[in-house]
Design an enzyme around this catalytic site. Structure first.
Site, PDB file in Angstrom:
ATOM      1  N   LYS A 135       0.844  -1.202   0.000  1.00  0.00           N
ATOM      2  CA  LYS A 135       0.000   0.000   0.000  1.00  0.00           C
ATOM      3  C   LYS A 135       0.883   1.257   0.000  1.00  0.00           C
ATOM      4  O   LYS A 135       2.090   1.170   0.185  1.00  0.00           O
ATOM      5  CB  LYS A 135      -0.941  -0.016   1.212  1.00  0.00           C
ATOM      6  CG  LYS A 135      -1.653  -1.355   1.434  1.00  0.00           C
ATOM      7  CD  LYS A 135      -2.617  -1.709   0.322  1.00  0.00           C
ATOM      8  CE  LYS A 135      -2.925  -3.166   0.239  1.00  0.00           C
ATOM      9  NZ  LYS A 135      -3.983  -3.790   0.827  1.00  0.00           N
TER      10      LYS A 135
HETATM   11  C1  LIG Z   1      -4.528  -5.100   1.308  1.00  0.00           C
HETATM   12  C2  LIG Z   1      -5.981  -5.205   1.540  1.00  0.00           C
HETATM   13  C3  LIG Z   1      -6.496  -5.729   2.739  1.00  0.00           C
HETATM   14  C4  LIG Z   1      -5.636  -6.382   3.789  1.00  0.00           C
HETATM   15  O1  LIG Z   1      -4.759  -5.506   4.406  1.00  0.00           O
HETATM   16  P1  LIG Z   1      -3.726  -6.086   5.498  1.00  0.00           P
HETATM   17  O2  LIG Z   1      -3.210  -4.856   6.176  1.00  0.00           O
HETATM   18  O3  LIG Z   1      -2.656  -6.818   4.758  1.00  0.00           O
HETATM   19  O4  LIG Z   1      -4.481  -6.962   6.421  1.00  0.00           O
HETATM   20  C5  LIG Z   1      -7.866  -5.727   2.916  1.00  0.00           C
HETATM   21  N1  LIG Z   1      -8.696  -5.234   1.978  1.00  0.00           N
HETATM   22  C6  LIG Z   1      -8.228  -4.736   0.817  1.00  0.00           C
HETATM   23  C7  LIG Z   1      -9.201  -4.181  -0.184  1.00  0.00           C
HETATM   24  C8  LIG Z   1      -6.865  -4.721   0.553  1.00  0.00           C
HETATM   25  O5  LIG Z   1      -6.426  -4.254  -0.608  1.00  0.00           O
END
Ligand SMILES: *Cc1c(COP(=O)(O)O)cnc(C)c1O
Length: 390
Positions: free
Chosen positions: A191
């Site tokens: 992210k």
């Molecule tokens: C990356 C992502 C998650 C999970 O995030 P984590 O911090 O790795 O648990 C959940 N929902 C969406 C839409 C994502 O892109």
């Protein structure tokens, strides 16, 4: 390209790289020197700064967006016997969250252009037992929240925003997530803002924030940091069955630095996405993700759709890119096709747009440090696939 360049092996272009540097390293070193590395003062500072930046009264730092989604459903009181409408077109964590509280995920389709659920696609998936919806800002495209809340609020259905990808995106002039009763954020290295692993739950409701703070820390009546602060620690009580979803001060220190650079990071991503948009604007059969009419994207995932007019299918285009040393990724997954959900799919609404998008989109390389020459290589490779004269 000169002959000598053509003869040398191409350096690989990654699809994504985190943007981390000396400042983050320094911030972590300070936390180590302080002697307090678990959840403590840095986490509190990061929460306050995040809440301020996102224009939401309360922010609760947790170990991941997945744990934030779990806590969101828990504080909303969702449990066994309840249905939670989720897009199948999302990372698997969205569909998994309802199961953690004993509820059932029910899949809704998405809009073909935005990749997000809409009031219409959610309405088609509602059941008599629906008590919550998880609306995803897919790949950083903000979901159109207002019509969704107009549908759900009168029915007593909670709308949780899965804003994992949406930091720096905007919805109707405000940060994405600011209009949700509960929003969950991710700081995974995939992210834009990263703390290694980490997440945040945001809400305008103090009761939700207070309960989430307790639940992330074993539902202890006194936090570990407060106990440490007093010499004669008061006896703690465990008020309900909680979890260990804490973030560490090491992570929060990184998050504070990253948050300070968010504006710069998003501007750079939007510039790079605009370069792709210009390059592919007149190519028949290609469509690049774009700002929706009601907001702006951070281009967390810059996806490209290959339509029937494009000479190569998505998978063939990925092979060509790989041959040119370029790492692209298949588009966002469809949870209803995964073994964990194959037998659980409750009948009902069509997932036609989900299936089209997951089969015909790919994610292009886009990260802060992407050099101009490397982006040109990606563009050239795609245009070569489009055929002669492009
Ligand atoms: C990356 C992502 C998650 C999970 O995030 P984590 O911090 O790795 O648990 C959940 N929902 C969406 C839409 C994502 O892109």
């Amino acid at each position: 390209m000169t002959t000598s360049e053509a003869a040398s092996p191409l350096t690989r272009i990654d699809v994504m790289r985190p943007w981390l540097g000396e400042e983050e390293a320094q911030a972590v070193a300070e936390v180590i020197a302080s002697g307090w590395v678990a959840q403590g003062p840095r986490v509190r500072q990061f929460e306050d700064a995040f809440a301020h930046e996102q224009q939401i009264p309360y922010a609760v730092a947790v170990s991941s967006c997945t744990s934030a989604l779990h806590l969101a459903l828990a504080v909303a009181g969702i449990g066994p016997g309840d249905d939670v409408v989720v897009p199948s077109f999302s990372f698997i964590a969205t569909a998994n969250a309802p199961s953690y509280v004993g509820a059932r995920p029910v899949f809704a389709d998405v809009d073909r252009l935005s990749g997000c659920v809409t009031a219409e696609t959610v309405a088609a998936a509602l059941t008599p037992a629906t008590r919550a919806v998880i609306a995803v800002d897919q790949g950083g495209v903000p979901v159109d929240l207002e019509p969704l809340r107009e549908l759900c609020d009168p029915l007593g259905i909670f709308v949780v925003e899965d804003a994992a990808c949406a930091i720096g995106s905007r919805y109707k002039g405000r940060p994405a997530g600011a209009g949700a009763e509960l929003a969950a954020w991710s700081f995974h290295p995939r992210k834009i803002l990263t703390t290694g692993e980490g997440g945040m739950l945001t809400t305008p409701r103090k009761d939700f924030a207070d309960r989430a703070r307790r639940l992330r820390e074993h539902a202890m009546s006194v936090s570990a940091a407060d106990r440490h602060a007093s010499i004669l620690a008061p006896a703690e009580e465990y008020l309900e069955v909680g979890f260990n979803y804490r973030m560490t001060d090491l992570q929060a220190a990184v998050g504070l630095v990253q948050l300070g650079r968010l504006g710069q990071a998003v501007r750079r991503r939007r510039e790079l996405a605009a370069n792709y948009a210009v390059a592919f604007a007149n190519v028949p059969g290609l469509r690049l993700v774009a700002d929706p009419p009601y907001g702006t994207c951070n281009f967390q995932s810059c996806w490209l759709e290959t339509g029937t007019d494009f000479p190569l299918g998505r998978d063939e285009l990925m092979v060509q890119l790989a041959h040119d040393g370029i790492s692209a990724r298949r588009g966002i997954m469809a949870a209803h096709r995964q073994p964990a959900y194959l037998t659980r799919q409750p009948g009902g609404s069509s997932l036609a747009n989900t299936e089209w998008l997951t089969d015909n989109t790919l994610i292009l390389p886009l990260y802060h440090q992407l050099a101009m020459g490397d982006q040109v290589r990606v563009i050239d490779s795609v245009l070569r696939a489009a055929g002669p004269g492009r």
